[in-house]
Design a protein around this motif. Structure first.
Motif, PDB file in Angstrom:
ATOM      1  N   UNK A 198      21.438 110.512  31.838  1.00  0.00           N
ATOM      2  CA  UNK A 198      21.246 110.632  33.290  1.00  0.00           C
ATOM      3  C   UNK A 198      19.948 109.959  33.704  1.00  0.00           C
ATOM      4  N   UNK A 199      18.909 110.152  32.913  1.00  0.00           N
ATOM      5  CA  UNK A 199      17.618 109.538  33.249  1.00  0.00           C
ATOM      6  C   UNK A 199      17.733 108.006  33.219  1.00  0.00           C
ATOM      7  N   UNK A 200      18.466 107.509  32.201  1.00  0.00           N
ATOM      8  CA  UNK A 200      18.646 106.043  32.099  1.00  0.00           C
ATOM      9  C   UNK A 200      19.439 105.489  33.270  1.00  0.00           C
ATOM     10  N   UNK A 201      20.377 106.313  33.770  1.00  0.00           N
ATOM     11  CA  UNK A 201      21.303 105.802  34.793  1.00  0.00           C
ATOM     12  C   UNK A 201      20.878 106.124  36.225  1.00  0.00           C
ATOM     13  N   UNK A 202      19.651 106.582  36.395  1.00  0.00           N
ATOM     14  CA  UNK A 202      19.231 107.057  37.723  1.00  0.00           C
ATOM     15  C   UNK A 202      19.400 106.004  38.814  1.00  0.00           C
ATOM     16  N   UNK A 203      19.361 104.724  38.454  1.00  0.00           N
ATOM     17  CA  UNK A 203      19.446 103.686  39.494  1.00  0.00           C
ATOM     18  C   UNK A 203      20.867 103.181  39.718  1.00  0.00           C
ATOM     19  N   UNK A 204      21.842 103.750  39.011  1.00  0.00           N
ATOM     20  CA  UNK A 204      23.225 103.262  39.174  1.00  0.00           C
ATOM     21  C   UNK A 204      23.673 103.430  40.626  1.00  0.00           C
ATOM     22  N   UNK A 205      24.199 102.356  41.238  1.00  0.00           N
ATOM     23  CA  UNK A 205      24.607 102.509  42.649  1.00  0.00           C
ATOM     24  C   UNK A 205      25.958 103.195  42.804  1.00  0.00           C
ATOM     25  N   UNK A 206      26.759 103.199  41.735  1.00  0.00           N
ATOM     26  CA  UNK A 206      28.099 103.781  41.849  1.00  0.00           C
ATOM     27  C   UNK A 206      28.597 104.193  40.459  1.00  0.00           C
ATOM     28  N   UNK A 207      29.294 105.290  40.402  1.00  0.00           N
ATOM     29  CA  UNK A 207      29.843 105.760  39.116  1.00  0.00           C
ATOM     30  C   UNK A 207      31.297 106.180  39.342  1.00  0.00           C
ATOM     31  N   UNK A 208      32.179 105.751  38.447  1.00  0.00           N
ATOM     32  CA  UNK A 208      33.588 106.133  38.562  1.00  0.00           C
ATOM     33  C   UNK A 208      33.940 107.136  37.468  1.00  0.00           C
ATOM     34  N   UNK A 209      34.920 107.972  37.749  1.00  0.00           N
ATOM     35  CA  UNK A 209      35.363 109.000  36.802  1.00  0.00           C
ATOM     36  C   UNK A 209      36.884 108.914  36.689  1.00  0.00           C
ATOM     37  N   UNK A 210      37.384 108.912  35.472  1.00  0.00           N
ATOM     38  CA  UNK A 210      38.825 108.846  35.251  1.00  0.00           C
ATOM     39  C   UNK A 210      39.300 110.038  34.435  1.00  0.00           C
TER      40      UNK A 210
END
Ligand code: AGP
Length: 622
Positions: free
Chosen positions: A468-480
């Motif tokens: 989560x800390x690494x991905x803090x800047x992700x603009x969008x996340x998808x879940x399948x």
């Protein structure tokens, strides 16, 4: 939405903790219901003193510190989720009337406020705010004068003029021995003390002072004094409230050493599931759902179940559908409560409506349940809040025992709702002879192992927090996800949206190729909730193919899979393993890493995890 608290005590009682302290403590506990502004009003020496401030309760506290209030033993307090009027100081509650001698606070929406306001303006009244509440305050003030200073009667007469949903609390400088309240379609409970009494939107408003409470019915006015609680109906006839004891204490609503309520509530989950399973079988191991109050014969004859809920609770309802249809062989529809009653649904007395609600106060769900009842359906509530409106108005209730959930983002209530839905499904399967007792025993035995398995997932939480800390800047996340993994994927996306303000979507993995796969670009993070390889083979294999499909298009794939599932390793940037269990029970485990992920990511971004912007815990408006 909006937290409301009222207090009256004998001076010697009040001197033990101070009326203002009682009100502020209540507001602190109720702040999860709304945090656009906060305010208090107390009555002492023939005057009303008031402080109110936009923003969180902390702003009000600073205001009071800067300008202290005089000692008082009666008062009201409010924490707001704005409906009418911007969340500024002026629109904050309380609202004053009658030459500033009357103070009023309100939760809900007064639907005919515009007409009432126009009438009041035409008689020369002026308004300081844009709220519907001030209209109620003016009406109460007019009736107070007309009745020669009877606040209870003034409240009753005003309440009869209002349409919509409201809980109103009022104090008046000329009648300082009481707090008067009224309710319609909006929550209110009374707390019983010795030489003091309390009012709250829910029991957490006074849990530090008493665990003895009284439920009010619809359309009632209650007057609390230091030694009495008097209830009347809107038509003036006397009424009795139903007394109950709160089965959790103030400590359960504290953070217990965690930085946020959400973290604490994620860690409460083993206990939430365990407590929800507790005491549901007799000596021979057969399920007995005592609270159900629906004749078993009726449950045998149910031909269709419709699950009604909103948000996270609706995702729990989707999990329930898979389990109940599989075990009971009865068709189950799941519908968002607010859509349900506007589509002319087909319901009769062989339809069972199962509503899922943590708060038991969600207005959309309450209205849908009422509508279904009018159409002749039987109604059963799965609810976490004792004495709340939805279970009270339903034919039957199955309480979840998750304890108080304070963080706006629901976590432990979700797992407890799923657990209770499983119990309902197994109970119906038992009644209708759709499963052998041995099969039910096996599923129950596996359910009882779930709390320990959730604990294992929690113990491995650091791996997820790091991601989560690494991905803090992700603009969008998808879940399948597929099958029961599909609602889990949607819940994972909702958690991220609501507390981390990241664009997130949950999709049925099979739907990907029908459009959403176009979203996949180099580096797009995709979480995949992988079904058990021990379930239907084809299901697992299909999801592994879906992972490959998105990975081939550049996605960064993160999988949540069952321990020992080697098939996902080559196609996953990271795998979070959860312990093995029956495929239908997997949501109780696969949800947990997604909750931890959202919580840690929101914290990393510096957001208020417990009180995300624009939201409130109980959505008591439609
Ligand atoms: C979940 O995290 C939400 N805050 C929200 O979707 C919630 O589940 C929904 O509003 C329903 O609430 P209820 O369970 O109290 O009826």
């Amino acid at each position: 939405m909006c937290g409301i608290v009222g207090y009256i005590g004998l001076p010697e009682k009040t001197s033990q903790h101070g009326a203002l302290d009682v009100l502020l403590e209540g507001l602190r506990r109720l702040e999860y219901r709304g945090y656009d502004s906060a305010g208090v009003a107390t009555v002492a020496s023939g005057t009303v003193s008031m402080r109110k401030k936009s923003g969180k309760l902390a702003n009000l506290l600073s205001e009071i510190e800067a300008e202290p209030m005089t000692e008082a033993s009666v008062g009201i307090g409010h924490t707001r989720w704005a409906t009418h009027g911007a969340p500024n100081d002026l629109n904050a509650h309380p609202h004053l009337a009658d030459g500033d001698k009357l103070a009023v606070i309100h939760n809900g929406i007064i639907e005919n406020f515009a007409q009432l306001k126009a009438k009041l303006v035409s008689t020369g009244e002026t308004f300081a705010s844009e709220t519907d509440t001030e209209v109620a305050a003016k009406l109460i003030a007019q009736h107070f004068t007309a009745t020669g200073g009877d606040l209870t009667e003034a409240m009753r007469l005003a309440a009869n003029q209002l349409e919509g949903a409201f809980t109103l609390l009022a104090v008046h400088a000329d009648q300082p021995d009481r707090v008067v309240a009224s309710r319609r379609n909006s929550p209110l409970v009374v707390g019983l003390g010795d030489g003091e009494n309390f009012l709250g939107s829910d029991v957490s408003g006074f849990i530090d002072f008493t665990r003895e409470a009284v439920e009010l019915e619809q359309d009632q006015v209650v007057t609390i004094t230091t030694d009495d609680v008097a209830i009347i109906n809107f038509d003036g006839s006397p009424a009795e409230g139903k007394r109950f004891s709160v089965n959790w204490d103030a400590a359960a609503a504290e953070k217990g050493g965690f930085g946020t309520f959400m973290e604490k509530e994620i860690h409460d989950q083993p206990k939430a599931v365990e407590d929800t399973l507790l005491g549901r079988t007799d000596a021979s191991g057969r399920l007995v759902l005592d609270e159900l109050r629906i004749d078993p014969e009726e449950l045998k004859n149910i031909s269709k179940i419709i699950v009604l809920a909103c948000g996270t609770s609706a995702y729990a309802g989707m999990v329930a559908k898979y389990a109940i249809e599989h075990w009971v062989r009865v068709p189950v529809e799941v519908e968002l409560s607010h859509e349900f009653r506007y589509r002319d649904p087909i319901i009769d007395d062989s339809t069972l409506i199962v509503s899922l609600s943590q708060s038991g106060e969600t207005m959309d769900t309450l209205m849908a349940v009422r509508y279904a009842k009018e159409q002749g359906a039987r109604t059963l509530a799965i609810c976490n809040t004792n004495g709340s409106t939805i279970p009270r108005e339903s034919d039957a209730v199955l309480y979840t025992h998750a304890g108080p959930e304070i963080a706006v983002a629901s976590t432990k209530a979700f797992l407890a709702q799923i657990t209770a839905s499983y119990l309902l499904g197994l109970y119906m399967a038992q009644l209708r002879g759709k499963l052998f007792q041995g099969e039910i025993d096996d599923i129950l035995a596996d359910l009882h192992k779930i709390p320990g398995k959730i604990q294992e997932v929690l113990d491995g939480g650091e791996q997820i927090r790091e991601l989560a800390r690494e991905m803090a800047q992700a603009p969008s996340v998808l879940f399948l996800g597929r099958h029961v993994g599909y609602p889990v994927a949607m819940e994972g996306a909702l958690k991220l949206k609501e507390i981390a303000y990241i664009h997130a979507e949950g999709f049925a993995a099979g739907e990907l190729k029908h459009g959403p796969i176009a979203l996949i670009d180099q580096g797009q993070p995709v979480f995949v909730v992988v079904p058990s390889p021990h379930g239907r083979d084809s299901l697992h294999a299909k999801v592994v193919s879906n992972i490959q499909e998105v990975r081939a298009r550049g996605a960064k794939t993160i999988t949540v899979a069952e321990a020992g599932d080697a098939d996902v390793v080559d196609y996953s940037e990271q795998v979070f393993y959860v312990p093995e269990t029956q495929p239908l029970l997997m949501p109780l485990l696969t949800t947990v890493p997604l909750q931890i992920f959202a919580c840690a990511l929101a914290a990393e971004k510096g957001y208020d995890v417990d009180q995300p912007r624009n939201l409130a815990k109980s959505v008591t408006v439609e």
